[in-house]
Design a protein around this motif. Structure first.
Motif, short mmCIF file in Angstrom:
data_model
loop_
_atom_site.label_atom_id
_atom_site.label_comp_id
_atom_site.label_asym_id
_atom_site.label_seq_id
_atom_site.Cartn_x
_atom_site.Cartn_y
_atom_site.Cartn_z
N CYS A 83 29.48 43.68 26.31
CA CYS A 83 28.56 43.79 27.45
C CYS A 83 27.15 44.11 26.96
O CYS A 83 26.94 45.06 26.22
CB CYS A 83 29.06 44.88 28.39
SG CYS A 83 27.98 45.12 29.81
N CYS A 135 26.12 47.78 28.83
CA CYS A 135 26.71 49.08 28.46
C CYS A 135 27.30 49.09 27.05
O CYS A 135 27.80 50.13 26.59
CB CYS A 135 27.76 49.52 29.48
SG CYS A 135 29.32 48.60 29.38
N CYS A 154 31.83 42.66 33.30
CA CYS A 154 32.24 43.83 32.53
C CYS A 154 33.08 44.76 33.42
O CYS A 154 32.63 45.14 34.49
CB CYS A 154 31.00 44.57 32.02
SG CYS A 154 31.38 46.13 31.21
N HIS A 214 33.63 47.81 32.87
CA HIS A 214 33.11 49.18 32.77
C HIS A 214 31.90 49.41 33.67
O HIS A 214 31.78 50.46 34.30
CB HIS A 214 32.76 49.49 31.31
CG HIS A 214 33.90 49.27 30.37
ND1 HIS A 214 34.94 50.15 30.25
CD2 HIS A 214 34.19 48.23 29.54
CE1 HIS A 214 35.83 49.68 29.37
NE2 HIS A 214 35.39 48.52 28.93
N CYS A 215 30.97 48.43 33.71
CA CYS A 215 29.74 48.63 34.49
C CYS A 215 29.51 47.48 35.50
O CYS A 215 28.52 47.49 36.21
CB CYS A 215 28.53 48.76 33.56
SG CYS A 215 28.01 47.21 32.81
ZN LIG Z 1 29.19 46.86 30.83
#
Ligand SMILES: [Zn+2]
Length: 135
Positions: free
Chosen positions: A32, A35, A46, A48-49
């Motif tokens: 990513c 992040c 992504c 995660h973010c």
């Molecule tokens: Zn990310």
């Protein structure tokens, strides 16, 4: 045993770059841009973010064994001739984990065993299996 083909991975537009690199004996994962987390399996966003700027980058192909199972009865007839064999979850150095075929003797398998990728030909395709590091 008769000549039954191994089942092929299902390749989509999102996963195509992964398989193209595997066929060149290279192991690429998405990272990513926002992040910096590494991602596996390949995705459009992504996890995660939720950013959408993901870049394919070469990964180490190294990790540690997190879990495994010895297969005595294959889920597909093409694999039955290879039983018993091991499958396991490898935690990559970059962070993500992947489920993979293990080229490791049952007696040598243990938790946190260092492993590395080994490109294996099945049908017309290379697949990312893992072996004991240094083998
Ligand atoms: Zn990310």
């Amino acid at each position: 045993m008769t000549n039954i083909s191994f089942p092929e991975p299902t390749i989509t537009a999102v996963t195509q770059p992964f398989w193209d690199k595997i066929n060149e004996k290279q192991f690429y994962l998405q990272q990513c841009d926002d992040c910096a987390q590494w991602i596996f399996y390949p995705r459009a966003h992504c996890p995660h973010c939720f950013g959408s700027k993901l870049t394919w980058k070469e990964a180490s192909g190294q990790g540690k064994l997190k879990s495994w199972s010895i297969v005595h009865r294959a889920g597909h007839p093409a694999w039955q001739g290879r039983t018993p064999y091991a499958v396991g979850i490898v935690e990559l150095i970059e962070g993500p984990s992947l489920l993979t075929h293990l080229l490791i003797d049952e007696q040598e398998i243990c938790y946190q065993l260092p492993v590395e990728i080994s490109f294996q030909q099945l049908n017309e395709r290379l697949l990312p299996f893992f072996q004991k590091k240094g083998d």
